[in-house]
Structures are given as structure tokens and as C-alpha cells.
Motif scaffolding. Structure first.
Motif, PDB file in Angstrom:
ATOM      1  N   ALA A  66     -98.644  27.081-115.899  1.00 40.81           N
ATOM      2  CA  ALA A  66     -98.492  25.627-115.891  1.00 40.81           C
ATOM      3  C   ALA A  66     -98.017  25.111-117.245  1.00 40.81           C
ATOM      4  O   ALA A  66     -97.182  24.198-117.320  1.00 40.81           O
ATOM      5  CB  ALA A  66     -99.815  24.971-115.503  1.00 40.81           C
ATOM      6  N   LEU A  67     -98.533  25.682-118.331  1.00 37.44           N
ATOM      7  CA  LEU A  67     -98.093  25.270-119.668  1.00 37.44           C
ATOM      8  C   LEU A  67     -96.610  25.551-119.877  1.00 37.44           C
ATOM      9  O   LEU A  67     -95.888  24.758-120.495  1.00 37.44           O
ATOM     10  CB  LEU A  67     -98.917  26.001-120.738  1.00 37.44           C
ATOM     11  CG  LEU A  67    -100.366  25.560-120.909  1.00 37.44           C
ATOM     12  CD1 LEU A  67    -101.115  26.539-121.805  1.00 37.44           C
ATOM     13  CD2 LEU A  67    -100.442  24.147-121.487  1.00 37.44           C
ATOM     14  N   ARG A 120     -93.959  30.084-124.523  1.00 35.64           N
ATOM     15  CA  ARG A 120     -94.621  31.334-124.157  1.00 35.64           C
ATOM     16  C   ARG A 120     -96.118  31.244-124.407  1.00 35.64           C
ATOM     17  O   ARG A 120     -96.592  30.470-125.232  1.00 35.64           O
ATOM     18  CB  ARG A 120     -94.024  32.517-124.906  1.00 35.64           C
ATOM     19  CG  ARG A 120     -94.037  32.346-126.397  1.00 35.64           C
ATOM     20  CD  ARG A 120     -93.322  33.484-127.080  1.00 35.64           C
ATOM     21  NE  ARG A 120     -93.072  33.153-128.474  1.00 35.64           N
ATOM     22  CZ  ARG A 120     -92.701  34.035-129.381  1.00 35.64           C
ATOM     23  NH1 ARG A 120     -92.553  35.291-129.045  1.00 35.64           N
ATOM     24  NH2 ARG A 120     -92.485  33.662-130.618  1.00 35.64           N
ATOM     25  N   VAL A 121     -96.842  32.078-123.672  1.00 34.86           N
ATOM     26  CA  VAL A 121     -98.296  32.113-123.733  1.00 34.86           C
ATOM     27  C   VAL A 121     -98.724  33.567-123.577  1.00 34.86           C
ATOM     28  O   VAL A 121     -98.141  34.311-122.777  1.00 34.86           O
ATOM     29  CB  VAL A 121     -98.935  31.262-122.607  1.00 34.86           C
ATOM     30  CG1 VAL A 121    -100.449  31.280-122.704  1.00 34.86           C
ATOM     31  CG2 VAL A 121     -98.408  29.825-122.637  1.00 34.86           C
ATOM     32  N   LEU A 122     -99.728  33.965-124.321  1.00 38.72           N
ATOM     33  CA  LEU A 122    -100.309  35.292-124.177  1.00 38.72           C
ATOM     34  C   LEU A 122    -101.645  35.158-123.454  1.00 38.72           C
ATOM     35  O   LEU A 122    -102.486  34.335-123.830  1.00 38.72           O
ATOM     36  CB  LEU A 122    -100.526  35.929-125.551  1.00 38.72           C
ATOM     37  CG  LEU A 122    -101.215  37.293-125.583  1.00 38.72           C
ATOM     38  CD1 LEU A 122    -100.375  38.349-124.885  1.00 38.72           C
ATOM     39  CD2 LEU A 122    -101.508  37.713-127.024  1.00 38.72           C
ATOM     40  N   ASP A 166     -93.369  23.604-128.428  1.00 35.18           N
ATOM     41  CA  ASP A 166     -94.329  23.634-129.526  1.00 35.18           C
ATOM     42  C   ASP A 166     -95.075  24.961-129.603  1.00 35.18           C
ATOM     43  O   ASP A 166     -96.081  25.169-128.952  1.00 35.18           O
ATOM     44  CB  ASP A 166     -95.336  22.493-129.356  1.00 35.18           C
ATOM     45  CG  ASP A 166     -96.341  22.459-130.494  1.00 35.18           C
ATOM     46  OD1 ASP A 166     -97.362  21.783-130.324  1.00 35.18           O
ATOM     47  OD2 ASP A 166     -96.089  23.098-131.540  1.00 35.18           O
ATOM     48  N   ASP A 167     -94.571  25.869-130.429  1.00 38.58           N
ATOM     49  CA  ASP A 167     -95.212  27.164-130.612  1.00 38.58           C
ATOM     50  C   ASP A 167     -95.997  27.216-131.914  1.00 38.58           C
ATOM     51  O   ASP A 167     -96.402  28.284-132.360  1.00 38.58           O
ATOM     52  CB  ASP A 167     -94.174  28.290-130.596  1.00 38.58           C
ATOM     53  CG  ASP A 167     -93.833  28.705-129.173  1.00 38.58           C
ATOM     54  OD1 ASP A 167     -92.654  28.641-128.833  1.00 38.58           O
ATOM     55  OD2 ASP A 167     -94.752  29.068-128.425  1.00 38.58           O
ATOM     56  N   SER A 168     -96.193  26.057-132.559  1.00 38.34           N
ATOM     57  CA  SER A 168     -96.978  26.063-133.781  1.00 38.34           C
ATOM     58  C   SER A 168     -98.411  26.500-133.501  1.00 38.34           C
ATOM     59  O   SER A 168     -99.104  26.972-134.393  1.00 38.34           O
ATOM     60  CB  SER A 168     -96.983  24.656-134.401  1.00 38.34           C
ATOM     61  OG  SER A 168     -97.528  23.723-133.477  1.00 38.34           O
ATOM     62  N   ALA A 169     -98.837  26.349-132.263  1.00 35.23           N
ATOM     63  CA  ALA A 169    -100.151  26.850-131.866  1.00 35.23           C
ATOM     64  C   ALA A 169    -100.009  27.507-130.493  1.00 35.23           C
ATOM     65  O   ALA A 169    -100.677  27.128-129.545  1.00 35.23           O
ATOM     66  CB  ALA A 169    -101.164  25.719-131.832  1.00 35.23           C
ATOM     67  N   ALA A 170     -99.075  28.468-130.395  1.00 39.22           N
ATOM     68  CA  ALA A 170     -98.822  29.137-129.123  1.00 39.22           C
ATOM     69  C   ALA A 170    -100.125  29.693-128.564  1.00 39.22           C
ATOM     70  O   ALA A 170    -100.855  30.399-129.247  1.00 39.22           O
ATOM     71  CB  ALA A 170     -97.800  30.252-129.327  1.00 39.22           C
ATOM     72  N   GLN A 172    -102.255  41.094-136.868  1.00 39.96           N
ATOM     73  CA  GLN A 172    -101.267  42.060-136.392  1.00 39.96           C
ATOM     74  C   GLN A 172    -100.017  41.420-135.814  1.00 39.96           C
ATOM     75  O   GLN A 172     -98.927  41.990-135.912  1.00 39.96           O
ATOM     76  CB  GLN A 172    -101.921  42.958-135.334  1.00 39.96           C
ATOM     77  CG  GLN A 172    -103.069  43.810-135.864  1.00 39.96           C
ATOM     78  CD  GLN A 172    -103.805  44.545-134.754  1.00 39.96           C
ATOM     79  OE1 GLN A 172    -103.226  44.913-133.741  1.00 39.96           O
ATOM     80  NE2 GLN A 172    -105.113  44.737-134.935  1.00 39.96           N
ATOM     81  N   TRP A 173    -100.164  40.241-135.179  1.00 37.97           N
ATOM     82  CA  TRP A 173     -99.045  39.669-134.433  1.00 37.97           C
ATOM     83  C   TRP A 173     -98.746  38.228-134.782  1.00 37.97           C
ATOM     84  O   TRP A 173     -97.841  37.632-134.189  1.00 37.97           O
ATOM     85  CB  TRP A 173     -99.316  39.795-132.927  1.00 37.97           C
ATOM     86  CG  TRP A 173     -99.445  41.224-132.524  1.00 37.97           C
ATOM     87  CD1 TRP A 173    -100.594  41.926-132.325  1.00 37.97           C
ATOM     88  CD2 TRP A 173     -98.379  42.161-132.354  1.00 37.97           C
ATOM     89  NE1 TRP A 173    -100.322  43.230-132.031  1.00 37.97           N
ATOM     90  CE2 TRP A 173     -98.965  43.408-132.034  1.00 37.97           C
ATOM     91  CE3 TRP A 173     -96.992  42.068-132.419  1.00 37.97           C
ATOM     92  CZ2 TRP A 173     -98.197  44.543-131.797  1.00 37.97           C
ATOM     93  CZ3 TRP A 173     -96.236  43.190-132.172  1.00 37.97           C
ATOM     94  CH2 TRP A 173     -96.836  44.415-131.869  1.00 37.97           C
ATOM     95  N   GLY A 174     -99.478  37.657-135.721  1.00 38.17           N
ATOM     96  CA  GLY A 174     -99.215  36.277-136.111  1.00 38.17           C
ATOM     97  C   GLY A 174     -99.605  35.260-135.067  1.00 38.17           C
ATOM     98  O   GLY A 174     -99.125  34.128-135.088  1.00 38.17           O
ATOM     99  N   ILE A 175    -100.481  35.649-134.149  1.00 41.66           N
ATOM    100  CA  ILE A 175    -100.941  34.721-133.121  1.00 41.66           C
ATOM    101  C   ILE A 175    -101.964  33.787-133.753  1.00 41.66           C
ATOM    102  O   ILE A 175    -102.973  34.249-134.291  1.00 41.66           O
ATOM    103  CB  ILE A 175    -101.555  35.486-131.934  1.00 41.66           C
ATOM    104  CG1 ILE A 175    -100.493  36.404-131.312  1.00 41.66           C
ATOM    105  CG2 ILE A 175    -102.119  34.524-130.894  1.00 41.66           C
ATOM    106  CD1 ILE A 175    -101.043  37.398-130.321  1.00 41.66           C
ATOM    107  N   PRO A 176    -101.742  32.478-133.711  1.00 35.09           N
ATOM    108  CA  PRO A 176    -102.565  31.575-134.518  1.00 35.09           C
ATOM    109  C   PRO A 176    -104.056  31.618-134.230  1.00 35.09           C
ATOM    110  O   PRO A 176    -104.865  31.649-135.143  1.00 35.09           O
ATOM    111  CB  PRO A 176    -101.986  30.182-134.190  1.00 35.09           C
ATOM    112  CG  PRO A 176    -100.609  30.449-133.698  1.00 35.09           C
ATOM    113  CD  PRO A 176    -100.661  31.773-133.002  1.00 35.09           C
TER     114      PRO A 176
END
Length: 378
Positions: A149-150, A158-160, A93-97, A123-127
Motif C-alpha cells: 500500500a505504501l 521501496r520498502v523492506l 520519500d526514502d529519507s526514512a524508507a 550493514q545496509w544504511g536502512i534508517p
């Protein structure tokens, strides 16, 4: 230690951006820490008249904090080959990465976080910023542990993680008044005669994703986060438990989660801040976990080069650890002058040590007895 779940998906680092007093990018930080080239200078950013100590490790011409963090995010995303933060349909689920952010907690934190969120989205589309961590010197380490852990649980591909700290007058005054800053203007981790820490600037970002997703995209894999651990001493508001038991629990948890024996670890990037009590407790923690292996386990704290970046320190030191694994060169424990019999460790002294360990640990501790440990694999 029981109750530790072994990861299913393996979290890896595919992008890294860093700004520090050593310069913009990982290379100047790597060179400075490898050779122990300290970045401390007189503080000119604000008035330090009347302060006991007047030195820190500052970014030259530092931009506003939000801008610095966004620069690091951009560098990390570009290295990870992310044109946008959305991924293929059907992935986790990357709809809210998540964007996990570590910042110092004050009246301006919400505004800084909002500016970072706005810039990252445009700039990067990060929600959005999913969570802001303000847990002092373990804030960024806690964020990386949560990110790993996620990913390991399959909840996200992925996670930033990003963190930032720019030395400011209020925090500087508090540390100076609390006599936490080094009287001689140098950070001397684990050394006899150490008298405290010095603060430093940092803005850092890392992209973590599952190894499978990185392979699918053909993304570069800089390192693997093999294990992570957290603990609380519940001992004192400022002082760590003297025997190091709290930090030892975090390290043991990270090793168990990674399925790694203590004698497989080939380097420790230590938290050591130059504090007389905390450095001794950390040395005790390493002895508790590693036993006789501690006699031949290379250890160094790089705060003697880049200073203590508080909430950003764990992410900055993760970057240093990854660089050490990739370069095969362990950084110097800068500032050391003479042996402290209460800190008997195999410190990397005088010159960088050439070696290519498979596993390294980077550890951090904070006021209140909070501890984090990240196990990093080459």
C-alpha cells in the motif's frame, strides 16, 4: 466489495532472502516443498520431557534470531542489487524508507528488534525499524500488505519487510498444553484424521519497490504483488468462523484490488495448519470465493514440510508461492493421507504439478479471526 482503491504504482518483489528448516536460501525450500520432503525432527533445542508432542522443523545450528533475520535481509538486499538503502534524490520519500518487521511478542521482542535495526543500519544504511508487527500468524502478511500500500500510493519507492521466528520453549509449551500440536507428529493439511500443527523456524526478508523504480535501476523482478486484502472474523478468540466468511472477504478484497476475476487464479498456497476446524473453514472460504472454479483450482499447504512459523509464516509462504510461479511447479500438500469430505478441494497430491499460472494467492489466518490474502503475479 466496495471501498477498495486500485493501486497506481505497481509493487514488485526484487529481492528475497530465506532461512528455514529446509536450509539457507530459496532453492532448498523450493525443492523440499515441491516434493513434500518434511523437515520435522525430534526437538533437541530445549527440554521437551513431559510434552505430548516432541517434534518441530528446526534450523540446524540456528543462530540467534536477530542474526538470522539480518542474514535474510542481507540476501534480499544483495539480490535486489541494493548496496545501500538510500536512492536518488527526488524519488519518493526514502529519507526514512520503511523496514517493517514481524516478530513474536514477548519480553525479548524490543531487544531483538533493536539488534536488527542496528545491524540493518550499519550493514545496509536502512534508517530504522519503522514498525513491528506482532499479530500472530498474519503479522508478516499484514506487513506485506502495508508495504504494498505504501508503494502503490506513491508514499515510498521501496520498502523492506522482514520476519523471524525460532521455536522456543515457552511458545512450544503453550501450543502443546493447548493441544494444538499434531498428536502423530505430522502436519496433515486438509486430510481426514488431521490432529494439529507443528512449529517451525523461519527468517525471511523481501524487498518490495515500485515497478518503475525497479526498471530504472535494472533490478530483477521476481514477482508482482497485484492485490492484498485483510479481514477480521470477530467470531471467537481461537476458532475461525465456520463458514469461512472472514477469510473469503480478505480474498475477495485482494482480487478486487488486483482487478482479477476468481477464475484467473491458478494456484492457492493455503494457510491450512492441520487443525480440524480451521482447515475446514478455509476450504469453505475458498468455495465461497471461487465457486465451481474451486474444483479445478490447485491448492496446497506447505506447512506439512516447513512447519508453522507463526509470525514469519506468511512471508515464508510468500517465498514458496513466488518460487512456484517462477519454476512452473506447484508444491505438494505434504502429509495428506485420505480425503475429508468437508475439505473438497483440488489438492496437489503425491507429486509436484507442472503448470504456469499467471496469478496465485497465498493466504493466512490467525487466532482472533484475523486473515490476510496476497495476490501474486508471475
Amino acid at each position: 466489495m466496495t471501498g477498495v482503491t486500485v493501486p497506481v504504482a505497481r509493487p514488485v518483489v526484487t529481492g528475497l532472502g530465506v532461512l528455514s528448516a529446509c536450509g539457507h536460501g530459496l532453492e532448498p525450500l523450493t525443492q523440499a516443498t515441491a516434493h513434500g520432503t518434511a523437515a520435522f525432527a525430534a526437538v533437541t533445542r530445549f527440554d521437551v520431557t513431559g510434552r505430548r508432542v516432541r517434534r518441530a522443523a528446526l534450523l540446524p545450528d540456528a543462530p540467534p534470531l536477530a542474526e538470522a533475520v539480518l542474514t535474510a535481509i542481507g540476501d534480499a538486499c544483495r539480490q535486489a542489487a541494493h548496496d545501500t538503502w538510500t536512492t536518488r534524490p527526488g524519488a519518493a520519500d526514502d529519507s526514512a524508507a520503511p523496514l517493517l518487521l514481524a516478530l513474536h511478542s514477548d519480553l525479548g521482542t524490543a531487544g531483538v528488534a533493536a539488534r536488527i535495526a542496528d545491524g540493518a543500519r550499519r550493514q545496509w544504511g536502512i534508517p530504522a525499524v519503522t514498525r513491528v508487527y506482532t499479530g500472530a500468524c498474519v503479522a508478516a502478511g499484514t506487513a506485506v500488505a502495508d508495504a504494498a500500500a505504501l508503494i502503490a500510493s506513491g508514499r515510498h519507492a521501496r520498502v523492506l519487510v522482514a520476519a523471524g521466528h525460532l521455536v522456543a520453549a515457552g511458545v512450544y509449551a503453550a501450543f502443546d498444553a493447548g493441544r494444538a500440536l499434531a498428536r502423530d507428529g505430522e502436519v496433515r493439511p486438509f486430510s481426514a484424521g488431521r490432529s494439529g500443527t507443528l512449529l517451525g523456524d523461519a527468517a525471511v526478508a523481501v524487498v518490495l519497490e515500485s515497478e518503475a523504480e525497479a526498471e530504472r535501476r535494472g533490478a530483477p523482478v521476481l514477482a508482482r504483488i497485484s492485490g492484498w486484502g485483510r479481514s477480521g472474523d470477530a467470531y471467537h478468540v481461537c476458532r475461525p468462523v465456520p463458514d469461512g466468511a472472514g477469510l473469503a472477504r480478505a480474498i475477495a478484497s485482494a482480487l478486487q484490488r488486483g482487478g482479477v476475476a476468481p477464475d484467473q487464479v491458478g494456484y492457492v498456497n493455503a494457510n491450512a495448519t492441520g487443525s480440524p476446524l480451521a482447515d475446514q473453514a478455509e476450504a469453505n472460504a475458498l468455495r465461497r470465493v471461487f465457486g465451481d472454479h474451486a474444483d479445478r483450482l490447485p491448492v496446497s499447504s506447505t506447512k506439512g514440510v516447513h512447519g508453522h512459523a507463526l509470525e514469519a509464516s506468511a512471508l515464508l509462504e510468500l517465498a514458496v508461492t513466488i518460487a512456484a510461479l517462477r519454476s512452473g511447479t506447484l508444491p505438494v500438500n505434504a502429509g495428506w493421507t485420505s480425503r475429508d469430505e468437508d475439505c473438497r478441494l483440488d489438492l496437489v497430491l503425491d507429486r509436484p504439478r507442472p503448470t504456469r499460472p499467471r496469478y496465485a494467492l497465498t493466504v493466512n489466518s490467525a487466532f482472533g479471526g484475523a486473515n490476510t490474502a496476497l495476490l501474486v503475479a508471475a
